[in-house]
Scaffold this motif. Structure first.
Motif, PDB file in Angstrom:
ATOM      1  N   ALA A   1       0.826  -1.199   0.000  1.00  0.00           N
ATOM      2  CA  ALA A   1       0.000   0.000   0.000  1.00  0.00           C
ATOM      3  C   ALA A   1       0.861   1.250   0.000  1.00  0.00           C
ATOM      4  CB  ALA A   1      -0.927   0.001   1.207  1.00  0.00           C
ATOM      5  N   GLY A   2       2.014   1.183   0.684  1.00  0.00           N
ATOM      6  CA  GLY A   2       2.896   2.347   0.751  1.00  0.00           C
ATOM      7  C   GLY A   2       3.451   2.715  -0.617  1.00  0.00           C
ATOM      8  N   GLY A   3       3.719   1.699  -1.447  1.00  0.00           N
ATOM      9  CA  GLY A   3       4.237   1.944  -2.790  1.00  0.00           C
ATOM     10  C   GLY A   3       3.205   2.605  -3.682  1.00  0.00           C
ATOM     11  N   GLU A   4       1.942   2.192  -3.527  1.00  0.00           N
ATOM     12  CA  GLU A   4       0.870   2.786  -4.322  1.00  0.00           C
ATOM     13  C   GLU A   4       0.677   4.254  -3.976  1.00  0.00           C
ATOM     14  OE1 GLU A   4      -2.776   0.553  -4.160  1.00  0.00           O
ATOM     15  OE2 GLU A   4      -1.722  -1.318  -4.595  1.00  0.00           O
ATOM     16  N   VAL A   5       0.758   4.577  -2.686  1.00  0.00           N
ATOM     17  CA  VAL A   5       0.616   5.967  -2.246  1.00  0.00           C
ATOM     18  C   VAL A   5       1.761   6.802  -2.811  1.00  0.00           C
ATOM     19  CG1 VAL A   5       0.670   7.502  -0.228  1.00  0.00           C
ATOM     20  CG2 VAL A   5      -0.690   5.404  -0.168  1.00  0.00           C
ATOM     21  N   LEU A   6       2.962   6.267  -2.727  1.00  0.00           N
ATOM     22  CA  LEU A   6       4.138   6.975  -3.241  1.00  0.00           C
ATOM     23  C   LEU A   6       3.995   7.202  -4.753  1.00  0.00           C
ATOM     24  CD1 LEU A   6       6.785   8.139  -2.283  1.00  0.00           C
ATOM     25  CD2 LEU A   6       7.873   5.961  -2.778  1.00  0.00           C
ATOM     26  N   LEU A   7       3.533   6.182  -5.480  1.00  0.00           N
ATOM     27  CA  LEU A   7       3.323   6.316  -6.905  1.00  0.00           C
ATOM     28  C   LEU A   7       2.258   7.362  -7.206  1.00  0.00           C
ATOM     29  CD1 LEU A   7       3.914   5.322  -9.790  1.00  0.00           C
ATOM     30  CD2 LEU A   7       2.125   3.606  -9.457  1.00  0.00           C
ATOM     31  N   SER A   8       1.162   7.358  -6.461  1.00  0.00           N
ATOM     32  CA  SER A   8       0.092   8.347  -6.656  1.00  0.00           C
ATOM     33  C   SER A   8       0.594   9.757  -6.397  1.00  0.00           C
ATOM     34  CB  SER A   8      -1.090   8.046  -5.730  1.00  0.00           C
ATOM     35  OG  SER A   8      -1.676   6.808  -6.072  1.00  0.00           O
ATOM     36  N   VAL A   9       1.369   9.945  -5.348  1.00  0.00           N
ATOM     37  CA  VAL A   9       1.918  11.268  -5.025  1.00  0.00           C
ATOM     38  C   VAL A   9       2.870  11.716  -6.138  1.00  0.00           C
ATOM     39  CG1 VAL A   9       3.422  12.524  -3.415  1.00  0.00           C
ATOM     40  CG2 VAL A   9       1.603  11.054  -2.540  1.00  0.00           C
ATOM     41  N   GLY A  10       3.667  10.785  -6.640  1.00  0.00           N
ATOM     42  CA  GLY A  10       4.598  11.110  -7.722  1.00  0.00           C
ATOM     43  C   GLY A  10       3.869  11.517  -8.993  1.00  0.00           C
ATOM     44  N   LEU A  11       2.829  10.773  -9.345  1.00  0.00           N
ATOM     45  CA  LEU A  11       2.040  11.105 -10.526  1.00  0.00           C
ATOM     46  C   LEU A  11       1.333  12.443 -10.369  1.00  0.00           C
ATOM     47  CD1 LEU A  11       0.529   7.633 -11.486  1.00  0.00           C
ATOM     48  CD2 LEU A  11       2.256   8.939 -12.736  1.00  0.00           C
ATOM     49  N   LEU A  12       0.816  12.710  -9.178  1.00  0.00           N
ATOM     50  CA  LEU A  12       0.161  13.991  -8.911  1.00  0.00           C
ATOM     51  C   LEU A  12       1.162  15.143  -9.063  1.00  0.00           C
ATOM     52  CD1 LEU A  12      -2.330  15.591  -8.040  1.00  0.00           C
ATOM     53  CD2 LEU A  12      -1.621  15.215  -5.657  1.00  0.00           C
ATOM     54  N   ALA A  13       2.356  14.943  -8.520  1.00  0.00           N
ATOM     55  CA  ALA A  13       3.388  15.983  -8.624  1.00  0.00           C
ATOM     56  C   ALA A  13       3.756  16.223 -10.090  1.00  0.00           C
ATOM     57  CB  ALA A  13       4.628  15.578  -7.827  1.00  0.00           C
ATOM     58  N   LEU A  14       3.872  15.149 -10.867  1.00  0.00           N
ATOM     59  CA  LEU A  14       4.189  15.271 -12.281  1.00  0.00           C
ATOM     60  C   LEU A  14       3.081  16.009 -13.032  1.00  0.00           C
ATOM     61  CD1 LEU A  14       6.408  14.436 -14.246  1.00  0.00           C
ATOM     62  CD2 LEU A  14       5.138  12.346 -14.688  1.00  0.00           C
ATOM     63  N   ALA A  15       1.832  15.686 -12.735  1.00  0.00           N
ATOM     64  CA  ALA A  15       0.687  16.360 -13.372  1.00  0.00           C
ATOM     65  C   ALA A  15       0.670  17.842 -13.014  1.00  0.00           C
ATOM     66  CB  ALA A  15      -0.618  15.690 -12.966  1.00  0.00           C
ATOM     67  N   LEU A  16       0.947  18.168 -11.744  1.00  0.00           N
ATOM     68  CA  LEU A  16       0.980  19.574 -11.323  1.00  0.00           C
ATOM     69  C   LEU A  16       2.112  20.327 -12.022  1.00  0.00           C
ATOM     70  CD1 LEU A  16       0.200  19.279  -7.499  1.00  0.00           C
ATOM     71  CD2 LEU A  16      -1.245  20.308  -9.269  1.00  0.00           C
ATOM     72  N   LEU A  17       3.254  19.679 -12.161  1.00  0.00           N
ATOM     73  CA  LEU A  17       4.384  20.306 -12.852  1.00  0.00           C
ATOM     74  C   LEU A  17       4.028  20.583 -14.317  1.00  0.00           C
ATOM     75  CD1 LEU A  17       7.351  21.237 -12.895  1.00  0.00           C
ATOM     76  CD2 LEU A  17       7.962  18.900 -13.492  1.00  0.00           C
ATOM     77  N   ALA A  18       3.405  19.610 -14.982  1.00  0.00           N
ATOM     78  CA  ALA A  18       3.005  19.795 -16.378  1.00  0.00           C
ATOM     79  C   ALA A  18       1.992  20.929 -16.497  1.00  0.00           C
ATOM     80  CB  ALA A  18       2.426  18.496 -16.938  1.00  0.00           C
ATOM     81  N   ALA A  19       1.018  20.972 -15.586  1.00  0.00           N
ATOM     82  CA  ALA A  19       0.013  22.042 -15.612  1.00  0.00           C
ATOM     83  C   ALA A  19       0.665  23.405 -15.395  1.00  0.00           C
ATOM     84  CB  ALA A  19      -1.056  21.785 -14.558  1.00  0.00           C
ATOM     85  N   TYR A  20       1.620  23.474 -14.484  1.00  0.00           N
ATOM     86  CA  TYR A  20       2.321  24.725 -14.197  1.00  0.00           C
ATOM     87  C   TYR A  20       3.103  25.195 -15.426  1.00  0.00           C
ATOM     88  CZ  TYR A  20       5.560  28.036 -12.075  1.00  0.00           C
ATOM     89  OH  TYR A  20       6.301  29.151 -11.786  1.00  0.00           O
ATOM     90  N   ARG A  21       3.781  24.278 -16.112  1.00  0.00           N
ATOM     91  CA  ARG A  21       4.545  24.658 -17.308  1.00  0.00           C
ATOM     92  C   ARG A  21       3.619  25.144 -18.421  1.00  0.00           C
ATOM     93  NH1 ARG A  21       9.689  21.410 -18.712  1.00  0.00           N
ATOM     94  NH2 ARG A  21       9.838  23.282 -19.952  1.00  0.00           N
ATOM     95  N   LEU A  22       2.471  24.495 -18.587  1.00  0.00           N
ATOM     96  CA  LEU A  22       1.495  24.966 -19.570  1.00  0.00           C
ATOM     97  C   LEU A  22       0.989  26.358 -19.214  1.00  0.00           C
ATOM     98  CD1 LEU A  22      -0.588  21.749 -20.288  1.00  0.00           C
ATOM     99  CD2 LEU A  22       0.816  23.022 -21.913  1.00  0.00           C
ATOM    100  N   TYR A  23       0.734  26.577 -17.928  1.00  0.00           N
ATOM    101  CA  TYR A  23       0.292  27.893 -17.473  1.00  0.00           C
ATOM    102  C   TYR A  23       1.359  28.948 -17.799  1.00  0.00           C
ATOM    103  CZ  TYR A  23      -0.438  31.870 -14.455  1.00  0.00           C
ATOM    104  OH  TYR A  23      -0.565  33.142 -13.999  1.00  0.00           O
ATOM    105  N   LEU A  24       2.627  28.636 -17.546  1.00  0.00           N
ATOM    106  CA  LEU A  24       3.704  29.595 -17.826  1.00  0.00           C
ATOM    107  C   LEU A  24       3.763  29.943 -19.311  1.00  0.00           C
ATOM    108  CD1 LEU A  24       6.692  28.457 -15.573  1.00  0.00           C
ATOM    109  CD2 LEU A  24       5.206  30.447 -15.295  1.00  0.00           C
ATOM    110  N   ARG A  25       3.594  28.950 -20.166  1.00  0.00           N
ATOM    111  CA  ARG A  25       3.576  29.217 -21.611  1.00  0.00           C
ATOM    112  C   ARG A  25       2.412  30.124 -21.978  1.00  0.00           C
ATOM    113  NH1 ARG A  25       4.948  23.953 -25.196  1.00  0.00           N
ATOM    114  NH2 ARG A  25       7.103  23.858 -24.551  1.00  0.00           N
TER     115      ARG A  25
END
Length: 172
Positions: A1-25
């Motif tokens: 379960a700990g690995g799934e949470v870590l993976l979910s947090v990582g994916l969320l962080a990646l999605a937020l980073l992508a959204a932020y870069r699109l916003y900057l453009r």
């Protein structure tokens, strides 16, 4: 379960980073002056044919003037419609209002590679000169040719309206 949470947090962080870069453009295009600059450029009439000294060319860098010109192999092109590439924030903005030949020939986007005085390109090798000619052909196909880049002491040509119209229709 700990690995799934870590993976979910990582994916969320990646999605937020992508959204932020699109916003900057989006913000740089549509932020203060971005959309206005693009609208101004789109509303510009076709430029009448004329020749340019290096000093006259520098005025058309997209910052001082909404029109963006650059020279390749002694020919000046209006690249305003490519402002997202050649405008002040564009990846090739370094070439705006300048002779881009040397930078294009050497694939160098460093300001030090471009010269502030007339560049006859005589020190370029055959492969680099062929590259400049290929770039010139690409610019001819995509952008309006507006005149020549003058050598020091060279007099500008006199262009007639008929020549200007004939050449513009030939390019389209």
């Amino acid at each position: 379960a700990g690995g799934e949470v870590l993976l979910s947090v990582g994916l969320l962080a990646l999605a937020l980073l992508a959204a932020y870069r699109l916003y900057l453009r989006w913000a740089t295009r549509n932020g203060p002056g971005g959309a206005a600059r693009q609208g101004e450029a789109a509303a510009l009439p076709r430029m009448k044919r004329r020749d340019f000294s290096l000093e006259q060319l520098r005025e058309f860098d997209g910052a001082r003037n909404p029109r963006i010109l650059l020279a390749v192999n002694g020919k000046v092109f209006d690249v305003t419609k490519g402002s997202k590439f050649y405008g002040p924030e564009g990846p090739y903005g370094i070439f705006a209002g300048r002779d881009a030949s040397r930078g294009l020939a050497t694939f160098c986007l460093d300001k030090d590679a471009l010269r502030d005085e007339y560049d006859d390109l005589s020190d370029l090798n055959a492969v680099q000169m062929e590259s400049v000619r290929e770039w010139e052909m690409q610019f001819k196909e995509k952008y309006d040719y507006v005149g020549r880049l003058l050598k020091p002491g060279e007099e500008p040509s006199e262009y007639t309206d008929e020549e200007d119209t004939k050449d513009h229709t030939k390019q389209e």
